[in-house]
Design an enzyme around this catalytic site. Sequence first.
Site, mmCIF file in Angstrom:
data_model
loop_
_atom_site.group_PDB
_atom_site.id
_atom_site.type_symbol
_atom_site.label_atom_id
_atom_site.label_comp_id
_atom_site.label_asym_id
_atom_site.label_seq_id
_atom_site.Cartn_x
_atom_site.Cartn_y
_atom_site.Cartn_z
ATOM 1 C CE1 TYR A 130 11.746 30.993 2.844
ATOM 2 C CE2 TYR A 130 12.207 28.793 2.601
ATOM 3 C CZ TYR A 130 11.679 29.893 1.853
ATOM 4 O OH TYR A 130 11.496 29.970 0.568
ATOM 5 C CE LYS B 257 -0.482 -0.307 5.026
ATOM 6 N NZ LYS B 257 -1.180 -0.666 6.023
HETATM 7 C C1 LIG Z 1 -0.411 -1.724 7.005
HETATM 8 C C2 LIG Z 1 -1.017 -2.823 7.419
HETATM 9 C C3 LIG Z 1 -0.033 -4.030 7.406
HETATM 10 C C4 LIG Z 1 1.253 -4.035 7.387
HETATM 11 O O1 LIG Z 1 1.590 -3.379 8.610
HETATM 12 P P1 LIG Z 1 3.176 -3.318 8.971
HETATM 13 O O2 LIG Z 1 3.250 -2.896 10.511
HETATM 14 O O3 LIG Z 1 3.959 -2.170 8.092
HETATM 15 O O4 LIG Z 1 3.687 -4.609 8.762
HETATM 16 C C5 LIG Z 1 -0.679 -5.402 7.678
HETATM 17 N N1 LIG Z 1 -2.177 -5.620 7.712
HETATM 18 C C6 LIG Z 1 -3.004 -4.445 7.372
HETATM 19 C C7 LIG Z 1 -4.483 -4.686 7.488
HETATM 20 C C8 LIG Z 1 -2.523 -3.068 7.337
HETATM 21 O O5 LIG Z 1 -3.302 -2.292 7.147
#
Ligand SMILES: *Cc1c(COP(=O)(O)O)cnc(C)c1O
Length: 404
Positions: A286, A52
């Site tokens: 800045y 994702k």
């Molecule tokens: C983002 C997510 C993961 C992965 O999480 P990590 O902590 O990066 O391993 C796994 N399952 C779900 C449902 C998520 O939303």
Amino acid sequence: MKAMSNEHGAAPRFRRTWAEIDLDAITWNVEKSKEHIAKANGHDVKMMCVVKSDAYGYGAREVAKHLESIGVDYLGVACIDEAEEIRTAGVRMPIHIFGDTPASEIGRLLDMDLDQTVHSLAYARALNDAAAAYGRKLRVQIELDTGMGRMGFLCEEDTLEQLAEEITEVVRLPWLEPAGIFAHFAVSDDPGIVESEDYTRLQYARFQKGIEAVEAASGFTFPLHHCCNSGGIAFFPHMAMDMVRNGIITYGMSPMADAVGGIPAMTVKTTVSVVRTIPAGNTVSYGRTFTAERETRIAVLPIGYGDGLVRLMSNHVDVMTPYGRAPQIGRICMDVCMIDVTDLPEVKAGDVVEVYGRNITAQEDANRSGTIAAELTCCLPARVPRLYYRGGELVCDEQRLLQR
Ligand SMILES: *Cc1c(COP(=O)(O)O)cnc(C)c1O
């Protein structure tokens, strides 16, 4: 104008700031996760890798193609558009969408052969009706809320009866094909904190009881049961069940990656634009948050928050020059930032500087600036080209700004 070639072997192009992604490091991190789980359980489980948010900034297309090529079982994404990007890149393996997709998108869900998360009975019915109208079964994964407090059927000691009743109805809906049941941990990444460890164990126990109640009531056994994110993989590997959802460990960031022996898979690099000397008493950038206490040599780097070097890192992090560490000074601007190279007299214009990677990790930068490594890499925008390496060879040079 002559078209610019991105192919391997073309003349090297000028780059101001870029990210190098080591696909072999991703393979290593997946293998290390598998070994860690196998050691705790005496057997392998399936591996989902989470891609994702553009694969945590590493680039979803190339990362997904690579994960498919090394035999990972599943990919996880947040939304249907992310799934479409990966399918368009030619990836055929199973993809699970964690987030909500309106039933009106049923055609895309089915045509792309995606697993949709189901988090309520009303939503399951809506998807079932839509799939019936389309004339094809939709694969779904049932989410239980065992204490994450986000989405899913509430799964606690005193909701088991209702849970069993509702999910029995879901699995009997004729146009849904239940592929799995899952839950998500809230504090599995907090090792050594007793309260957090207890909470993870409570969440796991609730999940086990929920599954038991649901499968007994419905007579249906889910093909996949899963609850481990990276925190679970690293610190509670015996909770792996049938599959784990490997996010940040895949990329080699975080204490969880360290716990399984993972390595950072991305290095962000930039080149020194100019080196200048400013008199004592002058201020930099800045907000005038840095005042030179002595005559100071500053190097200007063409990387700013518009390149993912988030502004809250200002004055907190170091970068690695060819001659050693140098502190970043003054506010990070949109396109540039400054470093103090007074004690590194060899630094000159054109030098390649590692912003973060193996030497100075994204995790170190995150710790110093009050965030997590995933947030830093997720901020890498299209302006930063991504160069992918496998077996030491450049296999893909993704210039997003120049893509049509
Ligand atoms: C983002 C997510 C993961 C992965 O999480 P990590 O902590 O990066 O391993 C796994 N399952 C779900 C449902 C998520 O939303």
